[in-house]
Design a protein around this motif. Structure first.
Motif, PDB file in Angstrom:
ATOM      1  N   TYR A 100       0.846  -1.195   0.000  1.00 39.39           N
ATOM      2  CA  TYR A 100       0.000   0.000   0.000  1.00 39.39           C
ATOM      3  C   TYR A 100       0.875   1.236   0.000  1.00 39.39           C
ATOM      4  CZ  TYR A 100      -3.784  -3.147   0.945  1.00 39.39           C
ATOM      5  OH  TYR A 100      -4.692  -4.162   0.833  1.00 39.39           O
ATOM      6  N   PRO A 105       0.285   6.060  -5.369  1.00 38.53           N
ATOM      7  CA  PRO A 105      -1.167   5.954  -5.544  1.00 38.53           C
ATOM      8  C   PRO A 105      -1.685   6.652  -6.797  1.00 38.53           C
ATOM      9  CG  PRO A 105      -0.616   7.447  -3.741  1.00 38.53           C
ATOM     10  CD  PRO A 105       0.654   6.755  -4.136  1.00 38.53           C
ATOM     11  N   ARG A 106      -0.884   7.555  -7.353  1.00 39.02           N
ATOM     12  CA  ARG A 106      -1.342   8.325  -8.510  1.00 39.02           C
ATOM     13  C   ARG A 106      -0.914   7.690  -9.828  1.00 39.02           C
ATOM     14  NH1 ARG A 106      -4.861  12.344  -7.446  1.00 39.02           N
ATOM     15  NH2 ARG A 106      -4.828  12.367  -5.194  1.00 39.02           N
ATOM     16  N   ARG A 107      -0.197   6.575  -9.768  1.00 38.52           N
ATOM     17  CA  ARG A 107       0.333   6.040 -11.017  1.00 38.52           C
ATOM     18  C   ARG A 107      -0.312   4.692 -11.324  1.00 38.52           C
ATOM     19  NH1 ARG A 107       6.285   6.201 -10.731  1.00 38.52           N
ATOM     20  NH2 ARG A 107       6.083   8.366 -11.295  1.00 38.52           N
ATOM     21  N   ALA A 148      -5.347   0.148 -14.217  1.00 33.63           N
ATOM     22  CA  ALA A 148      -5.923   0.327 -12.887  1.00 33.63           C
ATOM     23  C   ALA A 148      -4.957   1.121 -12.007  1.00 33.63           C
ATOM     24  CB  ALA A 148      -6.202  -1.027 -12.260  1.00 33.63           C
ATOM     25  N   HIS A 151      -5.174   1.560  -5.783  1.00 35.21           N
ATOM     26  CA  HIS A 151      -6.258   1.370  -4.812  1.00 35.21           C
ATOM     27  C   HIS A 151      -7.368   0.483  -5.339  1.00 35.21           C
ATOM     28  CE1 HIS A 151      -9.440   4.015  -6.467  1.00 35.21           C
ATOM     29  NE2 HIS A 151      -8.417   4.631  -7.007  1.00 35.21           N
ATOM     30  N   GLN A 152      -7.329   0.191  -6.637  1.00 40.21           N
ATOM     31  CA  GLN A 152      -8.359  -0.689  -7.195  1.00 40.21           C
ATOM     32  C   GLN A 152      -7.959  -2.152  -7.109  1.00 40.21           C
ATOM     33  OE1 GLN A 152      -8.238   1.539 -10.918  1.00 40.21           O
ATOM     34  NE2 GLN A 152     -10.417   1.968 -10.694  1.00 40.21           N
ATOM     35  N   LEU A 153      -6.759  -2.424  -6.610  1.00 39.56           N
ATOM     36  CA  LEU A 153      -6.271  -3.795  -6.553  1.00 39.56           C
ATOM     37  C   LEU A 153      -6.299  -4.335  -5.133  1.00 39.56           C
ATOM     38  CD1 LEU A 153      -3.089  -3.548  -8.802  1.00 39.56           C
ATOM     39  CD2 LEU A 153      -5.424  -4.031  -9.484  1.00 39.56           C
ATOM     40  N   SER A 154      -6.274  -5.658  -5.029  1.00 43.13           N
ATOM     41  CA  SER A 154      -6.178  -6.284  -3.711  1.00 43.13           C
ATOM     42  C   SER A 154      -4.714  -6.261  -3.268  1.00 43.13           C
ATOM     43  CB  SER A 154      -6.662  -7.717  -3.795  1.00 43.13           C
ATOM     44  OG  SER A 154      -5.756  -8.481  -4.565  1.00 43.13           O
ATOM     45  N   GLN A 157      -2.458  -8.550  -5.232  1.00 42.66           N
ATOM     46  CA  GLN A 157      -2.189  -8.028  -6.574  1.00 42.66           C
ATOM     47  C   GLN A 157      -1.179  -6.903  -6.531  1.00 42.66           C
ATOM     48  OE1 GLN A 157      -6.236  -7.104  -7.563  1.00 42.66           O
ATOM     49  NE2 GLN A 157      -6.299  -8.705  -9.130  1.00 42.66           N
TER      50      GLN A 157
ATOM     51  N   GLU B   5      -6.216 -14.740  -6.890  1.00 44.51           N
ATOM     52  CA  GLU B   5      -7.133 -13.951  -6.070  1.00 44.51           C
ATOM     53  C   GLU B   5      -8.214 -13.349  -6.955  1.00 44.51           C
ATOM     54  OE1 GLU B   5      -3.915 -11.334  -5.186  1.00 44.51           O
ATOM     55  OE2 GLU B   5      -3.015 -13.285  -5.502  1.00 44.51           O
ATOM     56  N   PRO B   8     -10.989  -7.471  -7.687  1.00 44.04           N
ATOM     57  CA  PRO B   8     -12.078  -6.550  -7.367  1.00 44.04           C
ATOM     58  C   PRO B   8     -11.878  -5.191  -8.018  1.00 44.04           C
ATOM     59  CG  PRO B   8     -10.530  -6.640  -5.569  1.00 44.04           C
ATOM     60  CD  PRO B   8      -9.943  -7.434  -6.695  1.00 44.04           C
TER      61      PRO B   8
END
Ligand code: SF4
Lengths: 332, 298
Positions: A100, A105-107, A148, A151-154, A157, B5, B8
């Motif tokens: 995280y 987060p912007r890329r 993506a 933040h859209q990934l688990s 991922q 996984e 989502p």
């Protein structure tokens, strides 16, 4: 095993100068002390220790993010100091604990993975995209995630994205700092297996920083146990798990494992709290917590003793100290 | 090695998004609407009025706005001058829309200057830390110790008031907030592992600042710069009101207020109209700034 180790860490020290508060002046904090380590090509060397043991500082030193204060690191026989930053980066890449925090987060995923190619000026646009698609397959990410945002990934991922970013410039050594401990338990094994597969497939060498002994047993070939900046015991995984010698290692192995990474190491059943690294105990740093401590421990720092590729720092295994001690107590 | 996984990927439905923003952030939408209208009016000023804002007409001085005719039966009110005229017969609506240009130019340009200075100071302080941070903090403290109005008065007294002068004063003095905020945010970002990853990649500091840190600063910077813009616009109006800003006969709103204040009992609208315009413009900037801030916090 080839003659030239992949990475050869020789007696490095990392010392910080820490402010002790207003007007109190600064004190040196010896986060890493006289560390010797060797990892050969294809090996996985694990470094275990509690938080505060200096293992992340050691990782940063090996990654050249915070170069050692003294001592030398050799990469494939060449001194790291003499290599350019980018030249070094091409061969050694990190994988961090928290995916995280390790992804911007912007890329987008695609841009993140291709970023190393851009920084290093590798390939043109078409080649970069080809490499991107190949690496996505390699780390098991579906191609549709390229646009993506993190933040859209688990979590799993994201960690795959971080691994893909590290691998795209084809480094030889990967320094993984707790690569699974921020992930869900169900995902941890997948990432570990992925790392295993990648190692055999790409012939990588790993340095694995962790507090999790189950992870070590799973993928490492050698283990170094760190306590307050020093490597107190180092051996092959089989040796160390079958016949640990250092009292600290024994305590580590005896304690039950907690899956929660935030707890650090489980309660070792050892007396005393973790000491302050600014004021390490005299003699053997471990003596206030050691259950076998004896007279010389608080006075003399133990030497490094090597036998059969099993190295440790403890007076109990130092024949000179032991004979002197026994002779002395015999006088009484 | 198959993707094991679930994926989502968040679905973003395009339709209904605008409606949701309006419902959730009415202030932001209202602010953007007002600001947008003022910007459009400023850009298309020549198409919104047939008058020149500088043309005096001695025959029709101090005409009341048209609504005085509607509601108070004032016979002088005329559709020809919907907002009335000032004490030398210049069309008030023309002066108002051309005046918006001055306010907006002052606002945008000085905020661009102060945003640039503030970001350079704040980012280097937050990113490099240590001695650079100490030096930057010293600069910020020094700047905070300088009284803006006094310096503005001195500068205008020494060099004379002009649009450029006002922009320069505001731009060179009002960067402290941008510096403080970018410094804090940069410190937070610099701690994160993707900065470490970029360093381990051998990326240069400049590249890290431009490609890793700056994109993450865009949102907080937008917040303070919009709020700051309102402050700058007010500063210009105040200085012009005091006769120390834009020199007459330019249609600055502050100047319009100053020129109308003698007639406050005979032509109160002459004060109310530019005052309301100023109020709307500054309100819209703080609504936008506030709305952006709230959207960021979510
Ligand atoms: S040297 Fe002494 S205190 Fe240190 S580990 Fe060995 S027995 Fe324990």
């Amino acid at each position: 095993m080839s003659a030239e180790p992949m990475i050869d860490v020789r007696r490095i020290n990392v010392t910080f100068s820490v402010s002790r508060g207003f007007m109190a002046g600064r004190k040196p904090l010896r986060a890493v002390q006289e560390v010797d380590l060797v990892a050969h090509a294809g090996e996985t060397l694990a470094i275990v220790g509690e938080s505060g043991s200096g293992k992340t500082t050691l990782a940063n030193a090996i990654l050249n993010i915070h170069p050692p204060t003294s001592g030398e690191i050799f990469l494939d026989g060449r001194a790291v100091r003499s290599l350019g930053r980018k030249e070094f980066a091409r061969q050694v890449q990190p994988v961090f604990q928290d995916p995280y925090s390790s992804l911007n987060p912007r890329r987008s995923v695609g841009a993140t993975i291709m970023q190393p190619l851009i920084v290093h000026g590798i390939g043109d646009h078409v080649e970069r995209e080809q490499k991107l698609l190949r690496i996505l397959d390699l780390v098991g990410l579906p191609r549709r995630v390229v646009n993506a945002l993190p933040h859209q990934l688990s979590g799993g991922q994201r960690q795959r994205v971080a691994i893909a970013r590290a691998l795209i410039i084809a480094p030889k050594l990967l320094v993984c700092d707790e690569p699974t401990s921020a992930l869900d338990v169900s995902v941890q094994a997948q990432i570990l297996n992925l790392l295993q597969d990648l190692r055999t497939e790409l012939g990588l060498t790993y340095i694995l920083i962790t507090h999790n002994l189950a992870v070590v047993e799973h993928i490492a070939s050698r283990v170094a146990v760190m306590y307050l900046g020093r490597i107190v015991e180092e051996a092959s995984v089989e040796d160390l798990f079958r016949a640990p010698k250092h009292p600290y290692t024994i305590a580590l192995l005896e304690s039950a494992l907690t899956p929660d990474p935030t707890l650090g190491l489980p309660d070792l059943g050892l007396s005393n709290v973790f000491p302050n690294p600014i004021d390490p105990p005299s003699g053997c740093h471990f003596h206030p917590r050691c259950n076998r401590t004896f007279a010389p421990c608080s006075r003399v720092a133990p030497r490094s003793i090597v036998s059969d590729g099993h190295r440790l720092e403890c007076h109990l295994y130092d024949p000179d100290i032991m004979s002197a001690h026994n002779a002395h107590s015999g006088d009484l | 090695m198959q993707p094991s996984e679930p994926i989502p990927l968040r679905e973003t439905r395009r339709r209904g998004r605008l409606a949701r923003v309006i419902v959730e952030r009415p202030g932001l939408v209202l602010g953007m609407l007002i600001l947008g209208l003022i910007v459009l009016a400023a850009i298309f000023a020549p198409y919104l009025t047939p008058y020149d804002p500088y043309d005096q007409d001695i025959m029709s001085r101090r005409l009341p706005p048209v609504w005085n005719g509607w509601f108070l039966g004032d016979p002088q009110a005329t559709m020809a001058h919907p907002f009335g005229t000032d004490n030398v017969g210049r069309d008030y609506w023309a002066r108002l829309v051309y005046g918006a240009r001055i306010s907006l130019i002052v606002g945008f340009v000085s905020v661009a200057i102060s945003g640039f200075i503030g970001s350079v100071v704040g980012i280097s302080a937050g990113y490099f830390g240590g001695k650079v941070d100490l030096a930057a903090n010293f600069l910020i403290q020094t700047r905070l110790a300088v009284p803006v109005i006094l310096v503005a008065l001195a500068a205008v007294a020494a060099f004379g008031g002009s649009l450029q002068m006002i922009i320069l004063i505001a731009g060179l003095l009002l960067w402290d907030r941008a510096a403080v905020v970018t410094r804090t945010v940069t410190q937070q970002i610099a701690k994160r592992d993707f900065i470490k990853a970029a360093k381990a990649l051998g990326a240069s500091d400049l590249r890290i600042i431009l490609t890793e840190i700056l994109p993450n600063l865009a949102a907080p910077l937008a917040v303070i710069l919009t709020v700051e813009m309102g402050q700058v616009i007010l500063l210009e109006a105040s200085l012009s009101f005091l006769g120390l800003g834009i020199p007459p006969p330019a249609p600055s709103w502050g100047l319009m207020l100053a020129e109308a204040k003698e007639d406050i009992f005979f032509a109160p609208w002459a004060i109310a109209i530019p005052g309301a315009a100023l109020f709307l413009l500054v309100l819209s900037t703080s609504l936008v700034g506030d709305g952006l801030q709230k959207s960021r916090e979510r």
